[in-house]
Design an enzyme around this catalytic site. Structure first.
Site, PDB file in Angstrom:
ATOM      1  N   TYR A 113       0.870  -1.186   0.000  1.00 20.17           N
ATOM      2  CA  TYR A 113       0.000   0.000   0.000  1.00 20.17           C
ATOM      3  C   TYR A 113       0.895   1.220   0.000  1.00 20.17           C
ATOM      4  CZ  TYR A 113      -3.337   3.529   1.691  1.00 20.17           C
ATOM      5  OH  TYR A 113      -4.122   4.660   1.823  1.00 20.17           O
ATOM      6  N   ASP A 136       9.415   2.800  -0.788  1.00 22.08           N
ATOM      7  CA  ASP A 136       8.410   3.502   0.014  1.00 22.08           C
ATOM      8  C   ASP A 136       8.700   3.170   1.479  1.00 22.08           C
ATOM      9  OD1 ASP A 136       4.744   3.608   0.140  1.00 22.08           O
ATOM     10  OD2 ASP A 136       6.321   4.418   1.436  1.00 22.08           O
ATOM     11  N   LYS A 181       5.171   9.358   8.608  1.00 19.69           N
ATOM     12  CA  LYS A 181       5.021   8.859   9.983  1.00 19.69           C
ATOM     13  C   LYS A 181       6.117   9.366  10.932  1.00 19.69           C
ATOM     14  CE  LYS A 181       2.559   4.924   8.034  1.00 19.69           C
ATOM     15  NZ  LYS A 181       1.181   4.844   8.524  1.00 19.69           N
TER      16      LYS A 181
HETATM   17  P1  KE4 Z   1      -0.558   8.508   4.490  1.00 15.29           P
HETATM   18  O1  KE4 Z   1      -1.109   9.205   3.253  1.00 15.29           O
HETATM   19  O2  KE4 Z   1      -1.608   7.705   5.227  1.00 15.29           O
HETATM   20  O3  KE4 Z   1       0.220   9.455   5.417  1.00 15.29           O
HETATM   21  O4  KE4 Z   1       0.567   7.457   4.018  1.00 15.29           O
HETATM   22  C1  KE4 Z   1       0.212   6.521   3.027  1.00 15.29           C
HETATM   23  C2  KE4 Z   1       1.182   5.351   3.107  1.00 15.29           C
HETATM   24  C3  KE4 Z   1       2.191   5.258   2.171  1.00 15.29           C
HETATM   25  N1  KE4 Z   1       3.081   4.238   2.207  1.00 15.29           N
HETATM   26  C4  KE4 Z   1       3.014   3.284   3.167  1.00 15.29           C
HETATM   27  C5  KE4 Z   1       4.011   2.174   3.165  1.00 15.29           C
HETATM   28  C6  KE4 Z   1       1.996   3.346   4.156  1.00 15.29           C
HETATM   29  O5  KE4 Z   1       1.930   2.377   5.111  1.00 15.29           O
HETATM   30  C7  KE4 Z   1       1.065   4.389   4.138  1.00 15.29           C
HETATM   31  C8  KE4 Z   1      -0.063   4.502   5.155  1.00 15.29           C
HETATM   32  N2  KE4 Z   1      -0.153   3.466   6.117  1.00 15.29           N
HETATM   33  C9  KE4 Z   1      -1.472   3.214   6.667  1.00 15.29           C
HETATM   34  C10 KE4 Z   1      -1.404   2.044   7.628  1.00 15.29           C
HETATM   35  N3  KE4 Z   1      -0.841   0.880   7.107  1.00 15.29           N
HETATM   36  C11 KE4 Z   1      -2.048   4.434   7.310  1.00 15.29           C
HETATM   37  C12 KE4 Z   1      -3.237   4.194   8.210  1.00 15.29           C
HETATM   38  C13 KE4 Z   1      -4.513   4.639   7.592  1.00 15.29           C
HETATM   39  O6  KE4 Z   1      -4.683   4.470   6.354  1.00 15.29           O
HETATM   40  O7  KE4 Z   1      -5.356   5.136   8.362  1.00 15.29           O
END
Ligand code: KE4
Length: 430
Positions: free
Chosen positions: A144, A239, A267
């Site tokens: 993801y 990523d 994060k």
């Molecule tokens: P954000 O747009 O949520 O800040 O980041 C997206 C993203 C990009 N790349 C990786 C590897 C990620 O894990 C994420 C976002 N992670 C999720 C949880 N696995 C965020 C939690 C959520 O969607 O509420």
């Protein structure tokens, strides 16, 4: 647990936000629960609207590697806010943060601060396409990378080109250039390069996957990706939104010793505030406006409050390098308790996932064999015993420096208790 106040708040939230949440996974739909509303958090604990306290293994999905409410971070943000919240202009903190990132992740020769992981990935992919003049991107099933249109795709049967959009509202044309490979399968990548080699702008991967549950790269897999992208002059994008400053100060690229061309961070790098980063080889990043023709912008990009949180967090991590060894040891203790209770665990450092399948999970297909109903039962048992984990089989447990040995020992006790209860139930039904 009495959760009446959370339930009442949830009913109100349903009137305003889709599913009452601002991010779908918080809705707890697939574990048959309604979300808890958290009032405050301190160290490794979160406290909900009804005053229930939980040991937190979500850590806001990764940012809180130093636990909740770390005073140096809070103070830094308060001090920054005293001078104003956002200027929409340059400020010295951006340079200081860029410098500390680059010192720890030297492959990020030039970088850009943005506001979310999604924005960082979307921008990195655009930079790769702008630099190479190519359109196709390889991503891996189960990885993801945020919710930008072209990356919201899912393989129908493993190797697919022109994947079917995984979300409504994404026109087929937006995913026609998204090629899907299988995590840990060199063959699946080789076949795509043999078919589309000089059309492939980039390969993007979570160098240690954590969005199908934790799935580490097989030995040599990242090295293979490094070599095949060099061979076809495609860009390798790591990523590291989760793994950046999580697996080590230098992220997964330091941990595994493989250097990508572009990296995305999120994060931890924002210390709990909305801040993410993309960056890499200078020659690629010099394609980004205002230097080059790849456009990307943001009103709140690099805002002082978020930058001050990121700076404070990274400065602490830099000053406590033994923290990573301690986090790994805490992860080892938890992993041992799970394994001794017969659970199937994947762990890398302070990231781990318990899979409810007998198969060794090495990719999305094996991850999907998990019994999500059994997972939901386990999730509820932990929650009822004051342990807060991700409400999805396909996420990770995150540890922080604030997790005390007592709280980890308590968690281990509850894990072994659960196994005994399930064992007794199975014996009674036999
Ligand atoms: P954000 O747009 O949520 O800040 O980041 C997206 C993203 C990009 N790349 C990786 C590897 C990620 O894990 C994420 C976002 N992670 C999720 C949880 N696995 C965020 C939690 C959520 O969607 O509420």
């Amino acid at each position: 647990m009495n959760t009446k106040k959370s339930e009442a708040l949830y009913q109100s939230a349903l009137n305003f936000m889709p599913g009452g949440v601002n991010s779908p996974v918080r809705a707890c739909k697939n574990v048959g629960k309604t979300p808890l509303f958290i009032e405050r958090a301190e160290g490794d604990k979160i406290i909900d609207a009804d005053g229930n306290e939980y040991i937190d293994y979500v850590c806001s999905w990764g940012p809180n590697i130093l636990g909740h409410g770390r005073k140096e971070i809070i103070e830094a943000v308060k001090h920054s806010c005293d001078n104003g919240l956002t200027f929409g202009a340059c400020h010295r903190g951006e340079i200081a943060l860029a410098e500390i990132i680059q010192r720890n992740i030297p492959s990020m020769e030039m970088l850009r601060l943005v506001n979310s992981g999604t924005e960082a990935v979307m921008s990195a992919v655009r930079a790769a396409r702008g630099y190479t003049g190519r359109d196709k991107i390889i991503k891996f099933e189960g990885c993801y990378h945020g919710h930008s249109d072209g990356l919201l795709v899912r393989a129908g049967s493993g190797l697919l080109t022109g994947a079917i959009p995984d979300s409504a509202g994404v026109p087929k044309g937006y995913t026609e250039n998204t090629l899907l490979a299988v995590y840990n399968s060199e063959q699946s990548v080789t076949e795509l390069f043999e078919k589309y080699g000089n059309e492939i702008a980039a390969v993007i991967i979570e160098p240690c996957a954590a969005n199908m549950g934790v799935v580490p790269p097989k030995k040599g897999f990242l090295e293979f990706l490094r070599s095949i992208t060099e061979q076809y002059q495609s860009i390798l994008i790591f990523d590291e939104v989760i793994t950046g400053f999580r697996l080590s100060l230098g992220g997964a690229q330091q941990y595994y010793g493989v250097t990508p061309d572009l990296t995305t961070l999120g994060k931890i790098v924002g210390g709990g505030m909305p801040l993410a980063v993309y960056g890499g080889k200078r020659e690629i990043m010099e394609c980004v406006a205002p230097l080059g023709s790849v456009y990307q912008a943001g009103t709140l990009s690099g805002n002082p409050a978020a930058v001050s949180a990121g700076l404070a967090a990274l400065s602490i991590l830099k000053s406590e390098p033994e923290l990573y060894e301690q986090l790994d040891k805490k992860g080892e203790v938890l992993e041992k308790a799970f394994v001794e209770s017969g659970f199937n665990v994947n762990r890398v450092g302070s990231l781990l996932t318990v899979f409810f399948t007998s198969q060794v999970v090495t990719d999305y297909d094996t991850a999907k064999t998990s019994d999500t109903k059994e997972f939901a039962r386990f999730y509820s048992y932990l929650l009822e015993n004051g342990i807060y984990t991700a409400p999805s089989q396909f996420e990770a447990m995150f540890l922080s420096s604030a997790h005390s040995n007592e709280d980890i020992d308590y968690t281990c006790e509850i894990i072994s208790q659960y196994k005994k209860i399930i064992g007794n139930q199975k014996r009674r039904t036999q």
